[in-house]
Scaffold this active site. Structure first.
Site, PDB file in Angstrom:
ATOM      1  N   VAL A 120      36.500  44.779  36.311  1.00 59.61           N
ATOM      2  CA  VAL A 120      35.119  45.190  36.051  1.00 59.61           C
ATOM      3  C   VAL A 120      34.827  44.599  34.679  1.00 59.61           C
ATOM      4  CG1 VAL A 120      33.534  47.125  35.739  1.00 59.61           C
ATOM      5  CG2 VAL A 120      35.365  47.275  37.453  1.00 59.61           C
ATOM      6  N   PRO A 121      34.202  43.411  34.638  1.00 57.06           N
ATOM      7  CA  PRO A 121      34.205  42.561  33.444  1.00 57.06           C
ATOM      8  C   PRO A 121      33.267  42.982  32.317  1.00 57.06           C
ATOM      9  CG  PRO A 121      32.945  41.516  35.178  1.00 57.06           C
ATOM     10  CD  PRO A 121      33.515  42.779  35.766  1.00 57.06           C
ATOM     11  N   CYS A 122      33.601  44.082  31.666  1.00 55.53           N
ATOM     12  CA  CYS A 122      32.797  44.534  30.530  1.00 55.53           C
ATOM     13  C   CYS A 122      32.882  43.549  29.363  1.00 55.53           C
ATOM     14  CB  CYS A 122      33.214  45.935  30.112  1.00 55.53           C
ATOM     15  SG  CYS A 122      34.954  46.115  29.715  1.00 55.53           S
ATOM     16  N   HIS A 123      33.887  42.665  29.366  1.00 55.86           N
ATOM     17  CA  HIS A 123      33.999  41.663  28.308  1.00 55.86           C
ATOM     18  C   HIS A 123      32.858  40.648  28.366  1.00 55.86           C
ATOM     19  CE1 HIS A 123      36.148  39.796  31.730  1.00 55.86           C
ATOM     20  NE2 HIS A 123      35.773  38.639  31.212  1.00 55.86           N
TER      21      HIS A 123
END
Length: 179
Positions: A120-123
């Protein structure tokens, strides 16, 4: 409900994957602390896909997710999952996606509580001015992930983290995580 835990050494340090029978519950950087390993098919698939991501042969994940949070947090995490590899969005963009156009700060809070790093690419969420903003795994890791995805970062930001490998190595043992 049974819970399963497994570990993976990555270029950014050791990661802990926790899963239920339904999907991934948590994927975090865990310092050097390993607990008891009890893998299942979900954690096994997670490790394979993460290795593919880190070696450059995977740009998206197709793993079942079983993240626990509020309805708002889950809505934000769902939006995060839609950000394509190699692209970034702002907190305001996500706020619009969840129909809370003035909720960028609340989105930042939900983003910061994302229990499933990388998948879950919060970056991929950055500040409105293009700045690197908070990342639970550390800004050094966030910069590394963005560069891994060939995302251009402002030169001034990149220079301030020029020795990313060394910083990550030092930070690895100090990183603290949510349970």
């Amino acid at each position: 409900m049974s819970m399963y835990t497994d570990y993976l050494e990555t270029p950014l340090g050791l990661m802990e994957c926790k899963a239920s029978d339904s999907g991934i519950r948590q994927l975090i950087f865990c310092g050097s602390d390993k607990g008891v390993e009890s893998a299942n098919n979900v954690t096994d698939d997670c490790k394979v896909q993460l290795l593919e991501y880190f070696n450059g042969s995977r740009q998206g994940f197709d793993l079942p997710i079983d993240a626990q949070g509020t309805n708002f947090q889950k809505a934000v995490w769902q939006c995060l999952s839609q950000i394509p590899f190699g692209q970034t969005v702002t907190y305001a963009d996500i706020a619009k996606m969840v129909n809370k156009p003035k909720g960028a700060q609340a989105v930042g809070g939900a983003n910061g509580r994302n229990p499933i790093s990388i998948i879950v690419p919060c970056h991929r969420v950055i500040g409105a001015n293009g700045s690197l903003t908070g990342y639970a795994g550390g800004l050094e890791r966030k910069l590394w992930l963005l560069q891994h995805e060939d995302i251009d970062i402002k030169q001034s930001i990149s220079q301030s983290y020029s020795d990313v490998g060394s910083i990550i190595s030092k930070r690895q043992a100090k990183t603290q995580f949510l349970d």
